[in-house]
Design an enzyme around this catalytic site. Structure first.
Site, PDB file in Angstrom:
ATOM      1  N   VAL A   1      -5.119  -0.067  -1.276  1.00 16.41           N
ATOM      2  CA  VAL A   1      -4.559  -1.294  -1.852  1.00 16.41           C
ATOM      3  C   VAL A   1      -4.971  -2.455  -0.942  1.00 16.41           C
ATOM      4  CG1 VAL A   1      -2.433  -2.489  -2.518  1.00 16.41           C
ATOM      5  CG2 VAL A   1      -2.629  -0.001  -2.823  1.00 16.41           C
TER       6      VAL A   1
ATOM      7  N   GLY B   1       0.843  -1.211   0.000  1.00 19.92           N
ATOM      8  CA  GLY B   1       0.000   0.000   0.000  1.00 19.92           C
ATOM      9  C   GLY B   1       0.866   1.245   0.000  1.00 19.92           C
ATOM     10  N   HIS B   2       1.859   1.270   0.916  1.00 21.74           N
ATOM     11  CA  HIS B   2       2.786   2.408   0.947  1.00 21.74           C
ATOM     12  C   HIS B   2       3.533   2.523  -0.382  1.00 21.74           C
ATOM     13  CE1 HIS B   2       2.788   1.210   5.386  1.00 21.74           C
ATOM     14  NE2 HIS B   2       2.364   2.462   5.437  1.00 21.74           N
TER      15      HIS B   2
ATOM     16  N   GLU C   1      -6.298   6.607   0.778  1.00 20.77           N
ATOM     17  CA  GLU C   1      -7.718   6.684   1.172  1.00 20.77           C
ATOM     18  C   GLU C   1      -8.036   5.653   2.248  1.00 20.77           C
ATOM     19  OE1 GLU C   1     -10.032   6.245  -2.371  1.00 20.77           O
ATOM     20  OE2 GLU C   1      -9.660   8.319  -3.015  1.00 20.77           O
TER      21      GLU C   1
HETATM   22  P1  AMP Z   1       0.871   4.616   7.922  1.00 21.39           P
HETATM   23  O1  AMP Z   1       2.300   4.236   7.784  1.00 21.39           O
HETATM   24  O2  AMP Z   1      -0.037   3.493   8.265  1.00 21.39           O
HETATM   25  O3  AMP Z   1       0.687   5.861   8.749  1.00 21.39           O
HETATM   26  O4  AMP Z   1       0.412   5.038   6.453  1.00 21.39           O
HETATM   27  C1  AMP Z   1       1.137   5.936   5.682  1.00 21.39           C
HETATM   28  C2  AMP Z   1       0.345   6.268   4.452  1.00 21.39           C
HETATM   29  O5  AMP Z   1       0.075   5.077   3.716  1.00 21.39           O
HETATM   30  C3  AMP Z   1      -1.013   6.894   4.780  1.00 21.39           C
HETATM   31  O6  AMP Z   1      -1.299   7.914   3.831  1.00 21.39           O
HETATM   32  C4  AMP Z   1      -1.944   5.726   4.632  1.00 21.39           C
HETATM   33  O7  AMP Z   1      -3.272   6.099   4.319  1.00 21.39           O
HETATM   34  C5  AMP Z   1      -1.311   4.991   3.468  1.00 21.39           C
HETATM   35  N1  AMP Z   1      -1.734   3.599   3.441  1.00 21.39           N
HETATM   36  C6  AMP Z   1      -1.667   2.697   4.445  1.00 21.39           C
HETATM   37  N2  AMP Z   1      -2.230   1.529   4.052  1.00 21.39           N
HETATM   38  C7  AMP Z   1      -2.644   1.703   2.775  1.00 21.39           C
HETATM   39  C8  AMP Z   1      -3.302   0.875   1.816  1.00 21.39           C
HETATM   40  N3  AMP Z   1      -3.662  -0.364   2.098  1.00 21.39           N
HETATM   41  N4  AMP Z   1      -3.591   1.400   0.600  1.00 21.39           N
HETATM   42  C9  AMP Z   1      -3.243   2.676   0.303  1.00 21.39           C
HETATM   43  N5  AMP Z   1      -2.623   3.505   1.163  1.00 21.39           N
HETATM   44  C10 AMP Z   1      -2.329   3.032   2.381  1.00 21.39           C
END
Ligand code: AMP
Length: 281
Positions: free
Chosen positions: A178, A38-39, A150
């Site tokens: 994702v 996703g990231h 999102e």
């Molecule tokens: P985090 O490291 O969980 O704070 O996430 C960092 C960024 O990655 C944030 O903008 C999240 O929304 C995005 N993110 C996390 N998981 C997903 C995913 N499955 N699909 C798309 N973006 C994601």
């Protein structure tokens, strides 16, 4: 090639100065590390919007509640840096907690009512922590564009509110969630799930899709569709924080379908809190 990791603001800004002087566009992808596909998809997308992509990796203490998983949150900078670089990140920014929050730090960025509803109701102070750290990162990096998932839909709305209200000169771009093949949204916290919970986890997305179709069929009221889904999820073993239909920008609750409506859910499986959301269209 070793990825370039800046831990201090001087190294970050010196590198960025050279880039900006060449007239290149900069994108920022803020993360807390434990990077997954996703990231990496956000980084990939950011590359299409700018010449260079900065990925910040910072587990932000101010967005965790006192009983939340700050201490056990997975951290592996070396592996994250390699993954980010392989997806096209030019620079990893991994500051220390003391650097971003020195002892005399006392400012709080709060985006008002949008932070009090949905997840904000169950995680008091969470979105102030998010708004404060994202404001700081945006002001340190000064990117032309910043990309957010999102997956954390309320977070995306809060950040849009903050950058609009504070005139932070950046384009905020949202990127679709994702998912695993079975529909489960990728999350750094999915690793907390045991096998049994992992089998139940895709039901969250499946149920959102069911509610969406039920609402769009017009056969039941929004409230009846949601009530049925809440009891379905409870039967699977979830403990619901909320399941709601909301305006896609203000997140105000809706009791009928409208353009730009979004279904959002947060629910616990054991000690793991999962969130998900889908557009209604
Ligand atoms: P985090 O490291 O969980 O704070 O996430 C960092 C960024 O990655 C944030 O903008 C999240 O929304 C995005 N993110 C996390 N998981 C997903 C995913 N499955 N699909 C798309 N973006 C994601």
């Amino acid at each position: 090639m070793q990825p370039f990791i800046a831990t201090h603001i001087e190294a970050l800004q010196q590198t960025l100065l050279g880039i900006v002087q060449k007239g290149q566009r900069v994108a920022l992808v803020p993360t807390m590390g434990a990077l997954h596909q996703g990231h990496l998809a956000l980084i990939d997308h950011a590359k299409t919007l700018a010449d260079i992509v900065v990925v910040s990796i910072f587990v932000n203490p101010t967005q965790f509640g006192p009983n939340e998983d700050f201490n056990k949150y997975p951290r592996n900078l070396e592996q994250d840096a390699k993954l980010a670089q392989s997806s096209g990140a030019t620079l990893i920014y991994a500051p220390a907690v003391e650097d971003l929050y020195p002892d005399d730090f006392s400012t709080n960025v709060s985006a008002g009512p949008i932070t009090q509803i949905l997840c904000g109701q169950f995680r008091p102070g969470h979105f102030d922590g998010v708004a404060t750290i994202v404001s700081k990162l945006l002001l340190r990096v000064l990117p032309h564009v910043a990309v957010f998932g999102e997956k954390d839909y309320q977070q995306l709305c809060v950040i849009r509110r903050v950058t609009d209200d504070l005139d932070i000169p950046v384009d905020i771009v949202g990127f679709p969630t994702v998912r695993e093949a079975d529909g489960l949204a990728l999350s750094s916290r999915n690793r907390y799930l045991n096998d049994e919970q992992r089998n139940i986890a895709p039901k969250l997305h499946e149920t959102l899709q069911f509610v969406k179709n039920d609402i769009l069929s017009g056969k039941h009221s929004v409230q009846d569709s949601i009530n049925a889904a809440v009891s379905t999820l409870s039967n699977y073993g979830y403990r619901l924080d909320y399941l709601a239909l909301c305006d896609g920008q203000t997140l105000a609750p809706l009791n009928r379908a409208q353009e730009d409506a979004r279904l959002l859910v947060a629910a616990w499986l054991g000690d793991t809190r999962l969130i998900d959301n889908i557009p209604l269209e």
